[in-house]
Design a protein around this motif. Sequence first.
Motif, PDB file in Angstrom:
ATOM      1  N   UNK A   1       4.019   2.076   2.368  1.00 18.86           N
ATOM      2  CA  UNK A   1       5.027   2.923   1.698  1.00 18.86           C
ATOM      3  C   UNK A   1       4.473   4.272   1.958  1.00 18.86           C
ATOM      4  N   UNK A   2       5.128   4.865   2.978  1.00 17.94           N
ATOM      5  CA  UNK A   2       4.732   6.355   3.300  1.00 17.94           C
ATOM      6  C   UNK A   2       5.614   7.179   2.398  1.00 17.94           C
ATOM      7  N   UNK A   3       4.952   8.145   1.660  1.00 22.12           N
ATOM      8  CA  UNK A   3       5.785   9.128   0.992  1.00 22.12           C
ATOM      9  C   UNK A   3       5.301  10.597   1.393  1.00 22.12           C
ATOM     10  N   UNK A   4       6.435  11.291   1.708  1.00 21.41           N
ATOM     11  CA  UNK A   4       5.966  12.824   2.237  1.00 21.41           C
ATOM     12  C   UNK A   4       5.649  12.703   3.734  1.00 21.41           C
ATOM     13  N   UNK A   5       6.288  11.723   4.383  1.00 24.58           N
ATOM     14  CA  UNK A   5       5.946  11.729   5.946  1.00 24.58           C
ATOM     15  C   UNK A   5       5.466  10.604   6.129  1.00 24.58           C
ATOM     16  N   UNK A   6       5.349  10.050   7.393  1.00 22.84           N
ATOM     17  CA  UNK A   6       5.229   8.747   7.891  1.00 22.84           C
ATOM     18  C   UNK A   6       3.661   8.934   8.586  1.00 22.84           C
ATOM     19  N   UNK A   7       3.193   7.999   9.497  1.00 23.21           N
ATOM     20  CA  UNK A   7       1.825   8.084   9.921  1.00 23.21           C
ATOM     21  C   UNK A   7       1.656   9.181  10.652  1.00 23.21           C
TER      22      UNK A   7
ATOM     23  N   UNK B   1       0.955   0.845  11.589  1.00 21.33           N
ATOM     24  CA  UNK B   1       0.912   1.779  10.441  1.00 21.33           C
ATOM     25  C   UNK B   1       2.251   2.108  10.203  1.00 21.33           C
ATOM     26  N   UNK B   2       3.330   1.846  10.870  1.00 16.30           N
ATOM     27  CA  UNK B   2       4.654   1.970  10.860  1.00 16.30           C
ATOM     28  C   UNK B   2       5.375   0.912  10.172  1.00 16.30           C
ATOM     29  N   UNK B   3       4.598  -0.119   9.674  1.00 15.22           N
ATOM     30  CA  UNK B   3       5.324  -1.262   9.165  1.00 15.22           C
ATOM     31  C   UNK B   3       5.689  -1.059   7.714  1.00 15.22           C
ATOM     32  N   UNK B   4       6.974  -0.751   7.467  1.00 19.38           N
ATOM     33  CA  UNK B   4       7.476  -0.466   5.932  1.00 19.38           C
ATOM     34  C   UNK B   4       7.050  -1.688   5.179  1.00 19.38           C
TER      35      UNK B   4
ATOM     36  N   UNK C   1       0.813  -1.320   0.019  1.00 17.14           N
ATOM     37  CA  UNK C   1       0.131  -0.062  -0.204  1.00 17.14           C
ATOM     38  C   UNK C   1       0.905   1.239  -0.004  1.00 17.14           C
ATOM     39  N   UNK C   2       0.545   2.357  -0.824  1.00 13.66           N
ATOM     40  CA  UNK C   2       1.169   3.402  -0.764  1.00 13.66           C
ATOM     41  C   UNK C   2       0.248   4.557  -0.282  1.00 13.66           C
ATOM     42  N   UNK C   3       0.714   5.505   0.582  1.00 14.54           N
ATOM     43  CA  UNK C   3       0.217   6.508   1.192  1.00 14.54           C
ATOM     44  C   UNK C   3       0.982   7.755   0.399  1.00 14.54           C
ATOM     45  N   UNK C   4       0.228   8.620  -0.043  1.00  7.34           N
ATOM     46  CA  UNK C   4       0.935   9.869  -0.716  1.00  7.34           C
ATOM     47  C   UNK C   4       0.975  11.014   0.210  1.00  7.34           C
ATOM     48  N   UNK C   5       1.909  12.086  -0.072  1.00  2.00           N
ATOM     49  CA  UNK C   5       2.040  13.091   0.789  1.00  2.00           C
ATOM     50  C   UNK C   5       0.666  13.795   0.992  1.00  2.00           C
ATOM     51  N   UNK C   6       0.565  14.539   2.179  1.00  2.00           N
ATOM     52  CA  UNK C   6      -0.672  15.247   2.544  1.00  2.00           C
ATOM     53  C   UNK C   6      -0.923  16.613   1.301  1.00  2.00           C
ATOM     54  N   UNK C   7      -2.230  16.409   0.993  1.00  2.00           N
ATOM     55  CA  UNK C   7      -2.573  17.623   0.116  1.00  2.00           C
ATOM     56  C   UNK C   7      -2.746  18.936   0.635  1.00  2.00           C
ATOM     57  N   UNK C   8      -3.254  19.967  -0.085  1.00  2.00           N
ATOM     58  CA  UNK C   8      -3.503  21.102   0.501  1.00  2.00           C
ATOM     59  C   UNK C   8      -4.363  21.229   1.630  1.00  2.00           C
ATOM     60  N   UNK C   9      -5.370  20.178   1.976  1.00  2.00           N
ATOM     61  CA  UNK C   9      -6.305  19.984   2.812  1.00  2.00           C
ATOM     62  C   UNK C   9      -6.044  19.166   3.868  1.00  2.00           C
ATOM     63  N   UNK C  10      -4.717  18.441   3.682  1.00  2.00           N
ATOM     64  CA  UNK C  10      -4.160  17.491   4.760  1.00  2.00           C
ATOM     65  C   UNK C  10      -4.637  15.996   4.333  1.00  2.00           C
ATOM     66  N   UNK C  11      -5.444  15.841   3.341  1.00  2.00           N
ATOM     67  CA  UNK C  11      -5.671  14.338   2.966  1.00  2.00           C
ATOM     68  C   UNK C  11      -4.552  13.676   2.431  1.00  2.00           C
ATOM     69  N   UNK C  12      -4.670  12.486   2.331  1.00  2.00           N
ATOM     70  CA  UNK C  12      -3.509  11.603   1.733  1.00  2.00           C
ATOM     71  C   UNK C  12      -4.193  10.473   0.863  1.00  2.00           C
ATOM     72  N   UNK C  13      -3.646  10.610  -0.317  1.00  2.00           N
ATOM     73  CA  UNK C  13      -4.152   9.602  -1.303  1.00  2.00           C
ATOM     74  C   UNK C  13      -3.549   8.237  -1.060  1.00  2.00           C
TER      75      UNK C  13
END
Length: 69
Positions: free
Chosen positions: A53-59, A46-49, A1-13
């Motif tokens: 795959x956290x992008x632009x910051x972790x959990x 949630x910190x299991x790499x 699973x990939x979690x993308x960086x926070x957007x302008x509202x703080x949501x993550x794709x």
Amino acid sequence: MVVYPPDAQGGRRVRADGEILGRALNPRDLLEFLRRAGLDPDSVRLDDPLLIDWRGGGPAAWSPDTSEE
């Protein structure tokens, strides 16, 4: 699973197996995506790499992206 960086509202794709699952606004939303993907949210770290795959910051990074200001 990939979690993308926070957007302008703080949501993550969130994407899994090449498919966009949606936008998480907090860790609780992300755990719901994991549940829908068939995982037990009570046994997920949630910190299991190997799982995420956290992008632009972790959990802990859920603040709006201000890098373009």
